[in-house]
Design a protein around this motif. Sequence first.
Motif, PDB file in Angstrom:
ATOM      1  N   ARG A  28       0.724  -1.207  -0.129  1.00  0.00           N
ATOM      2  CA  ARG A  28       0.025  -0.005  -0.057  1.00  0.00           C
ATOM      3  C   ARG A  28       0.843   1.325  -0.131  1.00  0.00           C
ATOM      4  NH1 ARG A  28      -4.634  -1.806   4.157  1.00  0.00           N
ATOM      5  NH2 ARG A  28      -5.788  -3.544   2.664  1.00  0.00           N
ATOM      6  N   PRO A  29       1.838   1.524   0.747  1.00  0.00           N
ATOM      7  CA  PRO A  29       2.491   2.778   0.779  1.00  0.00           C
ATOM      8  C   PRO A  29       3.354   2.897  -0.730  1.00  0.00           C
ATOM      9  CG  PRO A  29       3.223   1.611   2.670  1.00  0.00           C
ATOM     10  CD  PRO A  29       2.350   0.580   1.912  1.00  0.00           C
ATOM     11  N   ALA A  30       3.702   1.690  -1.276  1.00  0.00           N
ATOM     12  CA  ALA A  30       4.484   1.897  -2.420  1.00  0.00           C
ATOM     13  C   ALA A  30       3.352   2.493  -3.512  1.00  0.00           C
ATOM     14  CB  ALA A  30       4.884   0.693  -2.988  1.00  0.00           C
ATOM     15  N   GLU A  31       2.068   1.725  -3.357  1.00  0.00           N
ATOM     16  CA  GLU A  31       0.969   2.106  -4.378  1.00  0.00           C
ATOM     17  C   GLU A  31       0.427   3.680  -4.327  1.00  0.00           C
ATOM     18  OE1 GLU A  31      -1.990  -0.574  -3.357  1.00  0.00           O
ATOM     19  OE2 GLU A  31      -1.247  -2.182  -4.895  1.00  0.00           O
ATOM     20  N   THR A  32       0.224   4.165  -3.115  1.00  0.00           N
ATOM     21  CA  THR A  32       0.018   5.308  -2.706  1.00  0.00           C
ATOM     22  C   THR A  32       1.074   6.314  -3.086  1.00  0.00           C
ATOM     23  OG1 THR A  32      -1.151   4.603  -0.669  1.00  0.00           O
ATOM     24  CG2 THR A  32      -0.700   6.909  -0.982  1.00  0.00           C
ATOM     25  N   LEU A  33       2.405   5.989  -2.854  1.00  0.00           N
ATOM     26  CA  LEU A  33       3.351   6.895  -3.089  1.00  0.00           C
ATOM     27  C   LEU A  33       3.200   7.239  -4.888  1.00  0.00           C
ATOM     28  CD1 LEU A  33       5.908   8.907  -2.554  1.00  0.00           C
ATOM     29  CD2 LEU A  33       7.358   6.688  -2.621  1.00  0.00           C
ATOM     30  N   ASP A  34       3.198   5.865  -5.550  1.00  0.00           N
ATOM     31  CA  ASP A  34       3.185   6.003  -6.995  1.00  0.00           C
ATOM     32  C   ASP A  34       2.015   6.858  -7.104  1.00  0.00           C
ATOM     33  OD1 ASP A  34       4.549   5.182  -9.464  1.00  0.00           O
ATOM     34  OD2 ASP A  34       2.333   4.131  -9.856  1.00  0.00           O
ATOM     35  N   ALA A  35       0.882   6.868  -6.811  1.00  0.00           N
ATOM     36  CA  ALA A  35      -0.272   7.573  -7.261  1.00  0.00           C
ATOM     37  C   ALA A  35      -0.154   9.005  -7.035  1.00  0.00           C
ATOM     38  CB  ALA A  35      -1.374   6.989  -6.524  1.00  0.00           C
ATOM     39  N   LEU A  36       0.537   9.027  -5.675  1.00  0.00           N
ATOM     40  CA  LEU A  36       0.912  10.571  -5.454  1.00  0.00           C
ATOM     41  C   LEU A  36       1.848  11.031  -6.318  1.00  0.00           C
ATOM     42  CD1 LEU A  36       0.679  12.901  -3.387  1.00  0.00           C
ATOM     43  CD2 LEU A  36       2.932  11.970  -2.284  1.00  0.00           C
ATOM     44  N   LEU A  37       2.962  10.502  -6.841  1.00  0.00           N
ATOM     45  CA  LEU A  37       3.938  10.970  -7.676  1.00  0.00           C
ATOM     46  C   LEU A  37       3.227  11.107  -9.059  1.00  0.00           C
ATOM     47  CD1 LEU A  37       7.108   8.794  -6.589  1.00  0.00           C
ATOM     48  CD2 LEU A  37       6.684  11.127  -6.118  1.00  0.00           C
ATOM     49  N   MET A  38       2.473  10.254  -9.289  1.00  0.00           N
ATOM     50  CA  MET A  38       1.746  10.478 -10.846  1.00  0.00           C
ATOM     51  C   MET A  38       0.834  11.427 -10.888  1.00  0.00           C
ATOM     52  SD  MET A  38       3.830   8.381 -12.528  1.00  0.00           S
ATOM     53  CE  MET A  38       3.002   8.230 -14.008  1.00  0.00           C
ATOM     54  N   SER A  39       0.367  11.862  -9.775  1.00  0.00           N
ATOM     55  CA  SER A  39      -0.720  12.897  -9.930  1.00  0.00           C
ATOM     56  C   SER A  39      -0.388  14.286 -10.162  1.00  0.00           C
ATOM     57  CB  SER A  39      -1.496  12.871  -8.379  1.00  0.00           C
ATOM     58  OG  SER A  39      -0.932  13.478  -7.497  1.00  0.00           O
ATOM     59  N   TRP A  40      -1.345  15.043 -10.690  1.00  0.00           N
ATOM     60  CA  TRP A  40      -0.818  16.529 -11.103  1.00  0.00           C
ATOM     61  C   TRP A  40      -1.067  17.445  -9.824  1.00  0.00           C
ATOM     62  CZ3 TRP A  40       0.846  17.935 -15.761  1.00  0.00           C
ATOM     63  CH2 TRP A  40       1.008  17.003 -16.683  1.00  0.00           C
ATOM     64  N   ASN A  41      -2.189  17.406  -9.135  1.00  0.00           N
ATOM     65  CA  ASN A  41      -2.323  18.424  -8.024  1.00  0.00           C
ATOM     66  C   ASN A  41      -1.838  17.672  -6.468  1.00  0.00           C
ATOM     67  OD1 ASN A  41      -3.216  20.362  -9.799  1.00  0.00           O
ATOM     68  ND2 ASN A  41      -5.091  19.318  -9.905  1.00  0.00           N
TER      69      ASN A  41
END
Length: 108
Positions: A28-41
């Motif tokens: 989960r932390p890796a998935e969340t970090l990846d989603a955060l890094l790939m997000s615009w805002n």
Amino acid sequence: MRARGSASDGCSASGCRASCGPSRRAARPAETLDALLMSWNRTAPEVARALDIPPQTARRRLRRLEELFGERLGDPAFRFAALLALPPARRPRHPARDRRPPDEDAGI
């Protein structure tokens, strides 16, 4: 609200740890970090949409990332290095980015 390990979710008391326990939770932390890094805002609702989770869950996960990484999350060099370090298989698919322009030579 369904209790953890209930028969209705396919988890038994002994089998839950093996099927949906630590290994899934560790990702989960890796998935969340990846989603955060790939997000615009870099907002919780945007991360929640990418992960298909409730916004409050995304906020909780983002707070945990903030505890782990602190101000480095705002550092472009750290963000780039972290993005490269994450396995590509965990990257969510982004339909807008996956679209290719029409091939001009396709009609010939």
